[in-house]
Each structure stands twice: as structure tokens, then as C-alpha cells.
Design a protein around this motif. Structure first.
Motif, PDB file in Angstrom:
ATOM      1  N   SER A   1       0.850  -1.196   0.000  1.00 32.01           N
ATOM      2  CA  SER A   1       0.000   0.000   0.000  1.00 32.01           C
ATOM      3  C   SER A   1       0.885   1.245   0.000  1.00 32.01           C
ATOM      4  CB  SER A   1      -0.964   0.010   1.186  1.00 32.01           C
ATOM      5  OG  SER A   1      -0.271   0.111   2.399  1.00 32.01           O
ATOM      6  N   LEU A   2       0.369   2.282  -0.636  1.00 34.29           N
ATOM      7  CA  LEU A   2       1.078   3.545  -0.805  1.00 34.29           C
ATOM      8  C   LEU A   2       0.192   4.655  -0.268  1.00 34.29           C
ATOM      9  CD1 LEU A   2       3.447   5.151  -2.159  1.00 34.29           C
ATOM     10  CD2 LEU A   2       2.019   5.244  -4.196  1.00 34.29           C
ATOM     11  N   GLY A   3       0.774   5.613   0.476  1.00 30.00           N
ATOM     12  CA  GLY A   3      -0.013   6.692   1.042  1.00 30.00           C
ATOM     13  C   GLY A   3       0.697   8.027   1.003  1.00 30.00           C
ATOM     14  N   ILE A   4      -0.095   9.099   0.963  1.00 27.87           N
ATOM     15  CA  ILE A   4       0.418  10.470   0.958  1.00 27.87           C
ATOM     16  C   ILE A   4      -0.394  11.277   1.972  1.00 27.87           C
ATOM     17  CG2 ILE A   4       0.655  12.583  -0.395  1.00 27.87           C
ATOM     18  CD1 ILE A   4       1.084  10.835  -2.839  1.00 27.87           C
ATOM     19  N   ASN A   5       0.291  12.097   2.753  1.00 28.77           N
ATOM     20  CA  ASN A   5      -0.340  12.946   3.752  1.00 28.77           C
ATOM     21  C   ASN A   5       0.035  14.397   3.451  1.00 28.77           C
ATOM     22  OD1 ASN A   5      -1.536  14.002   6.032  1.00 28.77           O
ATOM     23  ND2 ASN A   5       0.030  13.288   7.439  1.00 28.77           N
ATOM     24  N   GLN A   6      -0.938  15.199   3.048  1.00 30.44           N
ATOM     25  CA  GLN A   6      -0.720  16.622   2.794  1.00 30.44           C
ATOM     26  C   GLN A   6      -1.195  17.369   4.024  1.00 30.44           C
ATOM     27  OE1 GLN A   6      -2.350  17.575  -1.223  1.00 30.44           O
ATOM     28  NE2 GLN A   6      -3.062  15.467  -1.015  1.00 30.44           N
ATOM     29  N   LYS A   7      -0.345  18.253   4.568  1.00 27.72           N
ATOM     30  CA  LYS A   7      -0.726  18.912   5.814  1.00 27.72           C
ATOM     31  C   LYS A   7      -0.230  20.352   5.858  1.00 27.72           C
ATOM     32  CE  LYS A   7       3.300  16.854   7.960  1.00 27.72           C
ATOM     33  NZ  LYS A   7       3.795  15.884   8.887  1.00 27.72           N
TER      34      LYS A   7
ATOM     35  N   SER B   1       3.482  20.845   4.123  1.00 24.79           N
ATOM     36  CA  SER B   1       4.460  19.776   3.954  1.00 24.79           C
ATOM     37  C   SER B   1       3.737  18.502   3.535  1.00 24.79           C
ATOM     38  CB  SER B   1       5.278  19.554   5.225  1.00 24.79           C
ATOM     39  OG  SER B   1       4.460  19.129   6.274  1.00 24.79           O
ATOM     40  N   LEU B   2       4.519  17.504   3.218  1.00 25.67           N
ATOM     41  CA  LEU B   2       3.995  16.261   2.664  1.00 25.67           C
ATOM     42  C   LEU B   2       4.717  15.089   3.311  1.00 25.67           C
ATOM     43  CD1 LEU B   2       2.340  15.198   0.006  1.00 25.67           C
ATOM     44  CD2 LEU B   2       4.629  14.944  -0.894  1.00 25.67           C
ATOM     45  N   ASP B   3       3.967  14.064   3.674  1.00 24.89           N
ATOM     46  CA  ASP B   3       4.531  12.795   4.116  1.00 24.89           C
ATOM     47  C   ASP B   3       4.167  11.757   3.062  1.00 24.89           C
ATOM     48  OD1 ASP B   3       5.091  14.156   6.479  1.00 24.89           O
ATOM     49  OD2 ASP B   3       3.438  13.251   7.583  1.00 24.89           O
ATOM     50  N   ALA B   4       5.082  10.868   2.764  1.00 23.89           N
ATOM     51  CA  ALA B   4       4.810   9.780   1.821  1.00 23.89           C
ATOM     52  C   ALA B   4       5.239   8.473   2.472  1.00 23.89           C
ATOM     53  CB  ALA B   4       5.555   9.992   0.518  1.00 23.89           C
ATOM     54  N   GLY B   5       4.428   7.441   2.316  1.00 28.24           N
ATOM     55  CA  GLY B   5       4.748   6.176   2.952  1.00 28.24           C
ATOM     56  C   GLY B   5       4.391   4.978   2.098  1.00 28.24           C
TER      57      GLY B   5
ATOM     58  N   VAL C   1       8.753   5.421   5.344  1.00 32.05           N
ATOM     59  CA  VAL C   1       8.043   6.697   5.363  1.00 32.05           C
ATOM     60  C   VAL C   1       9.040   7.851   5.289  1.00 32.05           C
ATOM     61  CG1 VAL C   1       7.968   6.812   7.890  1.00 32.05           C
ATOM     62  CG2 VAL C   1       6.252   8.014   6.573  1.00 32.05           C
ATOM     63  N   GLY C   2       8.642   8.875   4.561  1.00 32.72           N
ATOM     64  CA  GLY C   2       9.383  10.127   4.519  1.00 32.72           C
ATOM     65  C   GLY C   2       8.488  11.212   5.076  1.00 32.72           C
ATOM     66  N   ASN C   3       8.940  11.914   6.107  1.00 29.43           N
ATOM     67  CA  ASN C   3       8.142  12.942   6.746  1.00 29.43           C
ATOM     68  C   ASN C   3       8.615  14.338   6.353  1.00 29.43           C
ATOM     69  OD1 ASN C   3       6.408  11.315   8.417  1.00 29.43           O
ATOM     70  ND2 ASN C   3       8.208  10.825   9.611  1.00 29.43           N
ATOM     71  N   ASN C   4       7.653  15.249   6.249  1.00 33.69           N
ATOM     72  CA  ASN C   4       7.918  16.668   5.962  1.00 33.69           C
ATOM     73  C   ASN C   4       8.783  16.860   4.713  1.00 33.69           C
ATOM     74  OD1 ASN C   4       6.433  17.419   8.253  1.00 33.69           O
ATOM     75  ND2 ASN C   4       8.209  17.027   9.534  1.00 33.69           N
ATOM     76  N   LEU C   5       8.385  16.221   3.631  1.00 26.29           N
ATOM     77  CA  LEU C   5       9.117  16.328   2.370  1.00 26.29           C
ATOM     78  C   LEU C   5       8.797  17.626   1.668  1.00 26.29           C
ATOM     79  CD1 LEU C   5       8.485  12.698   1.148  1.00 26.29           C
ATOM     80  CD2 LEU C   5      10.461  13.558   2.357  1.00 26.29           C
TER      81      LEU C   5
END
Length: 184
Positions: free
Chosen positions: A133-139, A162-166, A180-184
Motif C-alpha cells: 500500500s502507498l499513502g500520501i499525507n498533505q498537511k 508539507s507532505l509525508d509519503a509512505g 516513510v518520509g516525513n515533511n518532504l
């Protein structure tokens, strides 16, 4: 490859990855702010579901089919937290979670002043295969620090997107690998 060779190879790969992984700590913020996060020492990078996926790994939204509305409030003598989220991974192929978190503190040391953090975002995730599974968090986050007179200290305050991708890979029924990559 024969199964007898594959298992030792997989075990060696997992142990090698664990040797180079960052140190897990049960007192980090904000991920370990949940009881499950504290108990697992930040191991939720590969097993987070619901609103916890917005803190740990957005790919976790696609791990379990659920519809969740969560609210939380935490109070300590010098800090308060509150949050609300609505997450849906049951009604569509793409899982989504809309959330808002708030943290304020007033430290014991009066020279430090008081601060507040607001965070609002939208996390989405999609299963690419049964084991992947692939996810993106826009915040958007806003952090302010005030001196004791209530004046905002501009040099210590910030806000921005910022963006997190996992990515989560299910190695077996009980073992997941989270990246996971945080605050990209």
C-alpha cells in the motif's frame, strides 16, 4: 528459489534492515502520543491504521477496512492536546482521512514562554497489491511561540505546507515493513 533458501534470506534482510533503522523511542512526539504508539515504541510506522496513520505512515490507512470518527483531548498540568478526524477506508478503493490536531504548552521555566501547534491535513492511501500500500499525507502546520507578555516571537514561529509519503509491504501475516518520509 526453493522455500528453504527464501526464509533465511528474508530473515537476514529483515535483521540487516533493523540494524540500520533509526532508534525507536517511546517518548518521541507526536507519534508516540497514542497508547499503542507508546507500547510499541514507534513500531507503528509499519502497522498504523485510522488517525494514527496520519502521525506514523499514511500508507497504513489502506491496511484495514474501516470508517472511523475520532476525537481526543489530553490534559497535563502544563500542556493540552485536542484533535478530531474522520477516516474512511471502507467505502472506496482510495482510503482518506481528514484531520485537525492542536497542542499547546506552558513550560515550567517562565523564560521559555508558551507555544501552540495547529495541524490540519488530508491523508490518502491506496492498496497497489494485497501486500503493498502507498499513502500520501498533505498537511498545513502553524507553530507560534509567545513570550510571557503574550507577544508572538516571530523568529521562533513558523507555518507552512508539507507532505509525508509512505509505503507498507506485508512480508507475512504478522510482519510488515514500513517506509516513510516525513515533511518532504
Amino acid at each position: 528459489m526453493p522455500p528453504t533458501i527464501l526464509r533465511p534470506l528474508l530473515l537476514t534482510l529483515c535483521l540487516g534492515a533493523a540494524a540500520f533503522a533509526p532508534r525507536a523511542s517511546a517518548d518521541s512526539f507526536p507519534g508516540s502520543a497514542t497508547p499503542r504508539g507508546l507500547a510499541l515504541g514507534d513500531a507503528l510506522q509499519a502497522a498504523s491504521v485510522g488517525e494514527a496513520a496520519t502521525l506514523f505512515n499514511p500508507a497504513g490507512l489502506a491496511l484495514a477496512k474501516s470508517y472511523v470518527i475520532e476525537g481526543n483531548f489530553g490534559f497535563l498540568p502544563r500542556a493540552k492536546t485536542a484533535g478530531v478526524s474522520i477516516c474512511d477506508s471502507a467505502t472506496a478503493r482510495v482510503a482518506a482521512c481528514l484531520y485537525y490536531d492542536y497542542l499547546s504548552w506552558d513550560p515550567d521555566d517562565a523564560a521559555l514562554g508558551q507555544g501552540a501547534l495547529h495541524r490540519v491535513g488530508l491523508a490518502t492511501a491506496m492498496p497497489l497489491a494485497p501486500q503493498l500500500s502507498l499513502g500520501i499525507n498533505q498537511k498545513y502546520s502553524s507553530f507560534t511561540l509567545e513570550d510571557n507578555a503574550g507577544v508572538i516571537i516571530a523568529e521562533q514561529s513558523a507555518s507552512g505546507y508539507s507532505l509525508d509519503a509512505g509505503l507498507i509491504i506485508r512480508m507475512s501475516q504478522t510482519i510488515n515493513l514500513g517506509i516513510v518520509g516525513n515533511n518532504l
